[in-house]
Design a protein around this motif. Structure first.
Motif, PDB file in Angstrom:
ATOM      1  N   VAL A   1      38.771  50.700  49.324  1.00  0.00           N
ATOM      2  CA  VAL A   1      38.110  49.774  50.245  1.00  0.00           C
ATOM      3  C   VAL A   1      36.690  50.237  50.536  1.00  0.00           C
ATOM      4  N   GLY A   2      36.518  51.541  50.771  1.00  0.00           N
ATOM      5  CA  GLY A   2      35.188  52.062  51.059  1.00  0.00           C
ATOM      6  C   GLY A   2      34.230  51.906  49.892  1.00  0.00           C
ATOM      7  N   ALA A   3      34.713  52.154  48.674  1.00  0.00           N
ATOM      8  CA  ALA A   3      33.863  52.013  47.496  1.00  0.00           C
ATOM      9  C   ALA A   3      33.389  50.570  47.349  1.00  0.00           C
ATOM     10  N   ALA A   4      34.301  49.635  47.523  1.00  0.00           N
ATOM     11  CA  ALA A   4      33.923  48.227  47.413  1.00  0.00           C
ATOM     12  C   ALA A   4      32.947  47.817  48.508  1.00  0.00           C
ATOM     13  N   ASP A   5      33.172  48.321  49.702  1.00  0.00           N
ATOM     14  CA  ASP A   5      32.306  47.966  50.824  1.00  0.00           C
ATOM     15  C   ASP A   5      30.877  48.443  50.583  1.00  0.00           C
ATOM     16  N   HIS A   6      30.719  49.703  50.177  1.00  0.00           N
ATOM     17  CA  HIS A   6      29.364  50.236  49.958  1.00  0.00           C
ATOM     18  C   HIS A   6      28.700  49.598  48.746  1.00  0.00           C
ATOM     19  N   ALA A   7      29.472  49.345  47.694  1.00  0.00           N
ATOM     20  CA  ALA A   7      28.884  48.686  46.527  1.00  0.00           C
ATOM     21  C   ALA A   7      28.407  47.281  46.891  1.00  0.00           C
TER      22      ALA A   7
ATOM     23  N   PHE B   1      30.811  49.699  40.540  1.00  0.00           N
ATOM     24  CA  PHE B   1      31.704  50.278  41.549  1.00  0.00           C
ATOM     25  C   PHE B   1      32.595  49.211  42.190  1.00  0.00           C
ATOM     26  N   LEU B   2      32.080  48.001  42.327  1.00  0.00           N
ATOM     27  CA  LEU B   2      32.930  46.921  42.816  1.00  0.00           C
ATOM     28  C   LEU B   2      34.088  46.662  41.856  1.00  0.00           C
ATOM     29  N   GLY B   3      33.764  46.650  40.564  1.00  0.00           N
ATOM     30  CA  GLY B   3      34.804  46.438  39.570  1.00  0.00           C
ATOM     31  C   GLY B   3      35.835  47.548  39.571  1.00  0.00           C
ATOM     32  N   LEU B   4      35.392  48.797  39.670  1.00  0.00           N
ATOM     33  CA  LEU B   4      36.318  49.922  39.691  1.00  0.00           C
ATOM     34  C   LEU B   4      37.205  49.890  40.937  1.00  0.00           C
ATOM     35  N   ALA B   5      36.614  49.489  42.065  1.00  0.00           N
ATOM     36  CA  ALA B   5      37.405  49.395  43.291  1.00  0.00           C
ATOM     37  C   ALA B   5      38.479  48.321  43.166  1.00  0.00           C
ATOM     38  N   ALA B   6      38.120  47.180  42.575  1.00  0.00           N
ATOM     39  CA  ALA B   6      39.109  46.118  42.386  1.00  0.00           C
ATOM     40  C   ALA B   6      40.220  46.580  41.443  1.00  0.00           C
ATOM     41  N   TRP B   7      39.861  47.333  40.416  1.00  0.00           N
ATOM     42  CA  TRP B   7      40.863  47.863  39.476  1.00  0.00           C
ATOM     43  C   TRP B   7      41.817  48.800  40.204  1.00  0.00           C
ATOM     44  N   ALA B   8      41.261  49.720  40.992  1.00  0.00           N
ATOM     45  CA  ALA B   8      42.107  50.653  41.727  1.00  0.00           C
ATOM     46  C   ALA B   8      43.026  49.928  42.694  1.00  0.00           C
ATOM     47  N   GLY B   9      42.572  48.771  43.192  1.00  0.00           N
ATOM     48  CA  GLY B   9      43.391  47.986  44.104  1.00  0.00           C
ATOM     49  C   GLY B   9      44.383  47.086  43.401  1.00  0.00           C
ATOM     50  N   GLY B  10      44.358  47.052  42.083  1.00  0.00           N
ATOM     51  CA  GLY B  10      45.304  46.244  41.326  1.00  0.00           C
ATOM     52  C   GLY B  10      44.875  44.815  41.111  1.00  0.00           C
TER      53      GLY B  10
ATOM     54  N   LEU C   1      43.113  42.902  38.932  1.00  0.00           N
ATOM     55  CA  LEU C   1      42.492  43.031  37.617  1.00  0.00           C
ATOM     56  C   LEU C   1      41.585  41.864  37.275  1.00  0.00           C
ATOM     57  N   SER C   2      41.896  40.668  37.748  1.00  0.00           N
ATOM     58  CA  SER C   2      41.030  39.513  37.471  1.00  0.00           C
ATOM     59  C   SER C   2      39.641  39.742  38.047  1.00  0.00           C
ATOM     60  N   THR C   3      39.583  40.159  39.323  1.00  0.00           N
ATOM     61  CA  THR C   3      38.294  40.447  39.947  1.00  0.00           C
ATOM     62  C   THR C   3      37.623  41.637  39.272  1.00  0.00           C
ATOM     63  N   ALA C   4      38.412  42.636  38.939  1.00  0.00           N
ATOM     64  CA  ALA C   4      37.850  43.830  38.300  1.00  0.00           C
ATOM     65  C   ALA C   4      37.155  43.469  37.002  1.00  0.00           C
ATOM     66  N   ILE C   5      37.801  42.668  36.176  1.00  0.00           N
ATOM     67  CA  ILE C   5      37.225  42.309  34.885  1.00  0.00           C
ATOM     68  C   ILE C   5      35.975  41.459  35.057  1.00  0.00           C
ATOM     69  N   ASP C   6      36.039  40.494  35.943  1.00  0.00           N
ATOM     70  CA  ASP C   6      34.869  39.631  36.158  1.00  0.00           C
ATOM     71  C   ASP C   6      33.679  40.433  36.681  1.00  0.00           C
ATOM     72  N   THR C   7      33.933  41.294  37.662  1.00  0.00           N
ATOM     73  CA  THR C   7      32.839  42.050  38.289  1.00  0.00           C
ATOM     74  C   THR C   7      32.273  43.089  37.341  1.00  0.00           C
ATOM     75  N   PHE C   8      33.157  43.775  36.628  1.00  0.00           N
ATOM     76  CA  PHE C   8      32.664  44.797  35.710  1.00  0.00           C
ATOM     77  C   PHE C   8      31.929  44.165  34.535  1.00  0.00           C
ATOM     78  N   SER C   9      32.325  42.969  34.148  1.00  0.00           N
ATOM     79  CA  SER C   9      31.580  42.260  33.099  1.00  0.00           C
ATOM     80  C   SER C   9      30.171  41.945  33.568  1.00  0.00           C
ATOM     81  N   ASP C  10      30.026  41.587  34.843  1.00  0.00           N
ATOM     82  CA  ASP C  10      28.687  41.369  35.403  1.00  0.00           C
ATOM     83  C   ASP C  10      27.877  42.660  35.370  1.00  0.00           C
ATOM     84  N   ALA C  11      28.533  43.777  35.654  1.00  0.00           N
ATOM     85  CA  ALA C  11      27.831  45.065  35.618  1.00  0.00           C
ATOM     86  C   ALA C  11      27.318  45.369  34.217  1.00  0.00           C
ATOM     87  N   VAL C  12      28.135  45.103  33.222  1.00  0.00           N
ATOM     88  CA  VAL C  12      27.717  45.341  31.838  1.00  0.00           C
ATOM     89  C   VAL C  12      26.523  44.465  31.488  1.00  0.00           C
TER      90      VAL C  12
END
Length: 919
Positions: free
Chosen positions: A498-504, A525-534, A536-547
């Motif tokens: 939660v903290g990682a997502a909040d700061h990112a 970091f938003l993508g990684l936080a979503a992944w750690a939280g399970g 995965l849809s948000t994680a993939i979308d957000t991390f794709s934006d990071a790339v």
């Protein structure tokens, strides 16, 4: 980055040197072949640099081709990796001007992997040369950073055969000397070799210095100095000041021969006393300079004869070494300079600061910040030094000269750094790289609370620094966003999703649309936080934006490297086919780029190999693992290097070599760097799964107790893998002991995992839980329920192309697959038949080479080893110690042997072993 030309030339020989043919022959070696490394190591003043220069002038190898020489005189600034690489390329270009064009282009980027890319480019160019070369690095002992040592080790490991690296150093460098020595690739010259013999001492004192000492006096000086070149030279200078007075010379030699504890200070005082007053003043005033040139000396002394004095000192052999062929730059002998500075501090302490201030102004007027800052720090002008560090920071960060920045920040008073948010933020970053998470947060709080963004100098910024000032102001504007990114890093390292997502998220809100790099870091970091939280849809979308942001910022290597993370997310979603597509596309993009392999190329091959393994293509997986191994660490980021051994373990397990899988996982664990990514598949749990497959349930239970994993733990995505591993362990115990105790609670846990994972669209977790639940139902005799779960699992796996997820479960799963395939109308029957076909197509590959099939059971290599020990008179504990396993593990192996051989006692197992030809 401009390079001082004086660093790139060997010291010009004095008019006359003592011939030392024995040293030249020793440096040439006995074989005549060029060694990989020539190490000239001895304490200060032993003539290391002179010996190396004489060897190079002589033609080095003594063969028909004299090597080209690339000389680099090192100083403390070269401890910064980018500075070192820049100067190394410049030295190479003095020998071969065409070398390094590509490397310099790479070096001018912001890539974090720049060292590997630069070195591979340089090595490839050197390999194309048709002539020998010696790369001479003088005074290597000034290097004190692991990054430079690692870079030189990489260079040594991959040198073309015709290239030699020659080092002078006061101490043994942290390089693979033992390995080179064992291979006969190291040529060493030590203090004992460099010591002047009596004949050489006589040549120095009587022929070069023209002292006319008698043999007994030479012997006395040689004995007391133990052949130390500097001591002999200092003694000769003092004796020369008494020339014409034999009694005075004799008295000096006798006095010198009677004591050597403070010989250097004594002789220096003698040398200084013999110089004219104006020369003594010049020597003391200029002793603060690491390198001397006439105009700089004039700025410190207030005189106009600096160039003339330097040339006079050099001609007088007064410890002044020319650094170029034009006699524009010089330096004092290090020990001589240290002694001069000691004299200056003792006699004129107030003048020391004045001299450093003058040096600051001279360098600042020329825009030479890196040269000005050490003098500002030495002058104890904290605010001025801090201002200069801030002005230098953007450029140094672009060139990744982090070592210099850390060194300067540590030298600044803490209260000065506290008032400057830019410096405080960078100091926080340095704490992060050291693993001091509390220190990171402390300095981020300080940076955030700083009231003023900058401190203005009392004097206007020189014209040459105005561009640097604009860059500094841009950096200051980004401080709030950088603070949030670093806070997200800390939260990620502490598993605070939660903290990682909040700061990112806060960082993203603070940056503009064109700040692609910071946007990419925050989105990552938003993508990684979503992944750690399970999620995965948000994680993939957000991390794709990071790339996409990293690509827009021009960070191509980082963008391609992010494929490893993004593919991991897709695999967690149950789609290894999509991960395979990503890897293939990234590898094609990496292959299209000219020059050496990218620092992430090996990581991409490892990831691709893992997908191929899951799809059942073990041969192709092994090929890509081999490519990654051949590319080496230079093509892998440090946080990813453990992955190759995890995939190697998976391949070994697929082929039935479970002992090799355990060994690979142990290697992976030693390389794993926590905190970079969510630990969704902990290596200890992966190892526990292999132990279960081995039948080593005792070891697996040891893992469960150590990790405190239970069926009743609160279920989160980060605990899910551990709990599914525990479920496998319970099922395996029940199957082995014919006891279903605890199975009901395990099935309830699996029910919760399936429901939670389905709701979150985590196909990988759904598949894993369904497979274990099918095995659990089969273990308690609920055949139809087991086949229902297997059918569901096969349906989930259809699109992703999973193979090993089923086959790695062993005989119990094969039995279920046979039952499913025997019912054509059942869901997944066709897929089950295909999996059975894959399994039957590789029977040899799936079993250990020496495994023995007994009543459809496999006796593993380790079980065979235990059986052979059982045939001896050793006790159980003695066998365990001999095999380096615990007694519990030995008991587990023994129980499995008894089960597979159909016996109940040790003696019966041995008899059965003899009957089957196992003993």
């Amino acid at each position: 980055m401009p390079v001082l030309g004086t660093k790139l030339h060997a010291p010009t020989p004095r008019r006359q040197l003592v011939p030392r043919p024995r040293l030249i022959e020793q440096l040439r070696g006995d074989s005549g072949a060029a060694p990989r490394l020539v190490l000239v190591a001895a304490p200060a003043g032993f003539g290391k640099t002179t010996a190396l220069a004489q060897w190079l002038i002589s033609g080095s190898t003594g063969g028909p081709l004299s090597p080209r020489v690339a000389w680099l005189s090192l100083d403390p600034g070269d401890s910064d990796l980018r500075t070192f690489l820049t100067h190394l390329i410049a030295a190479l270009r003095t020998a071969r001007p065409a070398v390094g064009d590509e490397a310099l282009t790479v070096l001018d980027t912001d890539r974090s992997d720049v060292a590997t890319a630069v070195l591979i480019s340089v090595i490839n160019e050197l390999d194309s040369m048709g002539e020998p070369m010696v790369i001479a690095l003088d005074d290597y002992h000034v290097i004190d950073t692991p990054a430079v040592h690692d870079a030189l080790t990489f260079l040594l490991d991959h040198l073309p055969a015709r290239i030699t690296i020659a080092l002078t150093s006061r101490s043994d460098p942290p390089l693979p000397l033992a390995r080179l020595r064992a291979r006969g690739e190291l040529l060493e010259v030590r203090a004992a070799d460099l010591r002047f013999t009596p004949l050489e001492a006589d040549a120095l004192l009587n022929q070069v210095m023209e002292l006319d000492l008698d043999p007994s006096q030479v012997a006395a000086l040689e004995a007391r100095t133990e052949g130390w070149a500097t001591g002999l030279q200092l003694a000769g200078l003092s004796a020369r000041s008494r020339a014409g007075d034999p009694a005075a010379v004799s008295s000096f030699v006798q006095a010198f021969a009677g004591s050597n504890r403070f010989v250097l200070d004594y002789l220096l005082e003698e040398v200084l006393r013999s110089q004219p007053e104006d020369v003594r003043a010049f020597l003391l005033d200029t002793s603060i300079l690491p390198q001397l040139t006439g105009p700089l000396c004039d700025a410190l002394t207030g005189r106009g004869d600096g160039q003339h004095v330097l040339e006079t000192l050099e001609h007088s052999n007064l410890f002044v070494l020319p650094l170029d062929d034009h006699r524009q730059w010089f330096r004092y002998h290090h020990l001589f300079a240290e002694a001069l500075r000691s004299q200056l501090t003792a006699k004129h302490p107030a003048r020391v600061r004045e001299l450093h201030r003058a040096a600051v102004h001279w360098h600042v007027d020329r825009g030479e910040l890196s040269d000005a800052i050490p003098h500002a720090l030495a002058a104890a002008e904290a605010d001025h030094a801090a201002e200069l560090v801030e002005l230098a920071l953007p450029g140094l960060r672009r060139r990744r000269q982090d070592h210099l920045l850390r060194e300067w920040l540590q030298a600044l008073p803490e209260d000065t750094v506290r008032r400057r948010p830019l410096l405080a933020t960078f100091l926080a970053w340095s704490r992060l790289s050291e693993g001091d998470l509390d220190g990171v947060e402390t300095w981020l709080d300080i940076a955030q609370a700083a009231a003023s963004p900058t401190v203005v100098l009392a004097e206007p910024t020189p014209v040459r620094l105005r561009a640097a000032a604009r860059d500094r102001d841009d950096e200051l504007r980004m401080v709030p966003a950088l603070i949030e990114v670093y806070r997200a890093s800390v939260a990620q390292a502490r598993n605070d999703t939660v903290g990682a997502a909040d700061h990112a998220g806060r960082a993203l809100a603070l940056v503009g649309p064109d700040d692609h790099f910071t946007r990419g870091a925050a989105a990552g970091f938003l993508g990684l936080a979503a992944w750690a939280g399970g999620d995965l849809s948000t994680a993939i979308d957000t991390f794709s934006d990071a790339v996409a942001s990293l690509t827009a910022a021009g960070n191509v290597t980082d963008a391609l490297g992010a494929t490893v993370v993004l593919a991991g997310m897709w695999r967690a979603r149950g789609r290894p086919d999509e991960a395979q597509r990503l890897y293939r596309r990234a590898l094609e993009a990496a292959d299209r780029r000219p020059g050496p392999a990218l620092p992430v190329s090996g990581d991409l091959h490892v990831g691709y190999a893992d997908v191929l393994r899951e799809h059942g293509d073990l041969a192709a997986a092994e090929q890509h693992l081999q490519i990654a191994e051949d590319l080496g660490d230079a093509a892998s980021l440090s946080e990813n290097r453990y992955r190759r051994f995890v995939v190697t373990a998976g391949l070994a397990r697929a082929r039935g070599d479970l002992d090799a899988a355990i060994s690979a996982l142990e290697r992976a664990e030693s390389l794993h760097l926590p905190g970079y990514f969510p630990d969704t598949e902990p290596i200890p749990a992966v190892r526990a799964r292999v132990r279960i497959a081995q039948g080593a349930l005792g070891d697996a239970w040891d893992w469960a107790r150590a990790q405190q994993v239970t069926n009743v733990d609160g279920l989160t995505y980060l605990t899910e893998f551990n709990q599914l591993t525990l479920a496998r362990l319970v099922v395996a115990r029940c199957r082995t002991d014919r006891d279903t105790d605890g199975l009901d609670a395990t099935v309830e846990l699996l029910d919760r995992v399936v429901a939670s994972a389905r709701a979150a669209d985590r196909g990988g977790s759904v598949l894993d839980a369904l497979i274990v639940r099918a095995l659990a139902h089969a273990t308690r005799g609920q055949r139809e329920a087991a086949l229902d779960d297997l059918g569901d699992a096969l349906g989930v796996a259809e699109q992703g192309g999973h193979v090993r997820a089923f086959l790695d479960e062993g005989p119990a799963m094969l039995d279920l697959l046979r039952a499913a395939s025997a019912r054509p109308g059942r869901v997944g029957a066709a897929r089950a038949s295909a999996l059975l076909g894959t399994a039957s197509a590789e029977p040899v590959a799936r079993r250990a080479p020496d495994a023995v099939l007994i009543d459809d059971e496999v006796l593993s290599d380790r079980e065979l080893a235990v059986l052979r020990m059982l045939a001896t008179e050793l006790t159980g504990p003695e066998i365990a110690r001999h095999l380096f396993v615990s007694v519990n593990t030995l008991r587990t192996h023994t129980r499995h042997i008894f089960t597979k051989l159909g016996v109940n006692t040790r003696a019966a197992a041995v008899r059965r072993g003899h009957e089957l030809g196992l003993l």
